[in-house]
Scaffold this motif. Structure first.
Motif, mmCIF file in Angstrom:
data_model
loop_
_atom_site.group_PDB
_atom_site.id
_atom_site.type_symbol
_atom_site.label_atom_id
_atom_site.label_comp_id
_atom_site.label_asym_id
_atom_site.label_seq_id
_atom_site.Cartn_x
_atom_site.Cartn_y
_atom_site.Cartn_z
ATOM 1 N N LEU A 1 -8.983 5.006 -0.669
ATOM 2 C CA LEU A 1 -9.640 6.178 -0.104
ATOM 3 C C LEU A 1 -9.170 7.429 -0.818
ATOM 4 N N SER A 2 -10.030 8.431 -0.836
ATOM 5 C CA SER A 2 -9.691 9.701 -1.471
ATOM 6 C C SER A 2 -8.833 10.539 -0.537
ATOM 7 N N GLY A 3 -8.169 11.536 -1.104
ATOM 8 C CA GLY A 3 -7.407 12.461 -0.292
ATOM 9 C C GLY A 3 -8.277 13.177 0.722
ATOM 10 N N ASN A 4 -9.514 13.480 0.351
ATOM 11 C CA ASN A 4 -10.426 14.137 1.284
ATOM 12 C C ASN A 4 -10.719 13.267 2.506
ATOM 13 N N ILE A 5 -10.960 11.985 2.282
ATOM 14 C CA ILE A 5 -11.218 11.075 3.400
ATOM 15 C C ILE A 5 -9.958 10.900 4.242
ATOM 16 N N ALA B 1 0.834 -1.201 0.000
ATOM 17 C CA ALA B 1 0.000 0.000 0.000
ATOM 18 C C ALA B 1 0.873 1.258 0.000
ATOM 19 N N GLU B 2 0.281 2.378 -0.372
ATOM 20 C CA GLU B 2 1.005 3.644 -0.344
ATOM 21 C C GLU B 2 1.160 4.192 1.065
ATOM 22 N N GLU C 1 1.651 15.493 3.311
ATOM 23 C CA GLU C 1 2.371 14.985 2.139
ATOM 24 C C GLU C 1 2.290 13.466 2.126
ATOM 25 N N VAL C 2 1.980 12.917 0.955
ATOM 26 C CA VAL C 2 1.976 11.467 0.757
ATOM 27 C C VAL C 2 3.134 11.143 -0.161
ATOM 28 N N GLY C 3 4.053 10.313 0.331
ATOM 29 C CA GLY C 3 5.304 10.154 -0.398
ATOM 30 C C GLY C 3 6.041 11.475 -0.382
ATOM 31 N N ASP C 4 6.369 11.978 -1.548
ATOM 32 C CA ASP C 4 7.056 13.266 -1.649
ATOM 33 C C ASP C 4 6.171 14.356 -2.233
ATOM 34 N N GLY D 1 4.452 6.426 5.110
ATOM 35 C CA GLY D 1 4.175 6.849 3.739
ATOM 36 C C GLY D 1 3.605 8.238 3.651
ATOM 37 N N LEU D 2 3.418 8.890 4.784
ATOM 38 C CA LEU D 2 2.921 10.268 4.776
ATOM 39 C C LEU D 2 3.465 11.020 5.979
ATOM 40 N N THR D 3 3.435 12.332 5.878
ATOM 41 C CA THR D 3 3.766 13.219 6.981
ATOM 42 C C THR D 3 2.694 14.299 7.046
ATOM 43 N N PHE D 4 2.518 14.861 8.229
ATOM 44 C CA PHE D 4 1.590 15.982 8.348
ATOM 45 C C PHE D 4 1.911 16.785 9.594
#
Length: 199
Positions: free
Chosen positions: A68-72, A29-30, A115-118, A96-99
């Protein structure tokens, strides 16, 4: 021990990141996530046994992958930090993400700079995410995940973590994927503008 039980319910630390990495890597998965309350013990210093892993995941939860969408995804992260700085079993450790998030903002408006990945989060893009079946049935209040299409079924959380550790060990697992910081004024203003436009 790497960290205490209350802390893994309120901040991003090594064992949570390790488990999220294992779910993401072992499923392809991403994104991988694990709720702090889903980890019931710490990893000891030194050699790690299967018994140590079983103590972290005593529930037998399986790992699934959903789209899932970015919004979800954004809504999910907002739910993760809605109770901060108080302890919450649904606080997510991520891979796989940062926030970033600002606990001084009202719940639902705390998360920014995802950010998801880069790449910055695309609200309209579809991502793949690995998590426990508990989260995908709406556990810990993640009701936004219940309708998601499940596209992969995998083994138990402890099995995936054992397989991951056997292949990669525990090197290069760093906290800091989640940043707690005041939200820049321009970010707050632009969000309020977008909400007015959408209303």
């Amino acid at each position: 021990d790497l960290h205490s039980f209350p802390t893994r319910r309120s901040s991003d630390l090594v064992v949570g990141n390790l488990c999220a990495d294992a779910f993401r890597e072992e499923t392809g998965a991403e994104i991988g996530v694990i709720n702090g309350g889903g980890m019931r013990n710490d990893l000891p210093a030194g050699d790690v046994t299967r018994g140590d892993i079983m103590a972290i995941f005593p529930f037998g939860n399986t790992i699934q992958v959903a789209k899932l969408s970015g919004n979800i995804l954004h809504e999910m992260l907002e739910h993760s930090v809605f109770n901060s700085p108080e302890s919450f079993g649904g606080f997510l450790h991520v891979s796989g993400l940062t926030f970033s998030f600002d606990p001084e903002q009202p719940p639902g408006h705390r998360v920014y700079d995802i950010e998801v990945g880069d790449a910055p989060l695309d609200p309209n893009r579809t991502y793949t995410m690995a998590a426990t079946d508990f989260l995908f049935i709406g556990g810990d209040g993640y009701f936004m995940l219940k309708p998601l299409p499940i596209v992969g079924e995998f083994d138990t959380a402890e099995t995936l973590l054992v397989e991951y550790l056997n292949k990669t060990g525990m090197e290069d697992i760093e906290p800091g994927r989640i940043t707690v910081a005041p939200r820049p004024a321009e970010e707050t203003d632009s969000t309020e503008d977008e909400e007015r436009d959408a209303a």
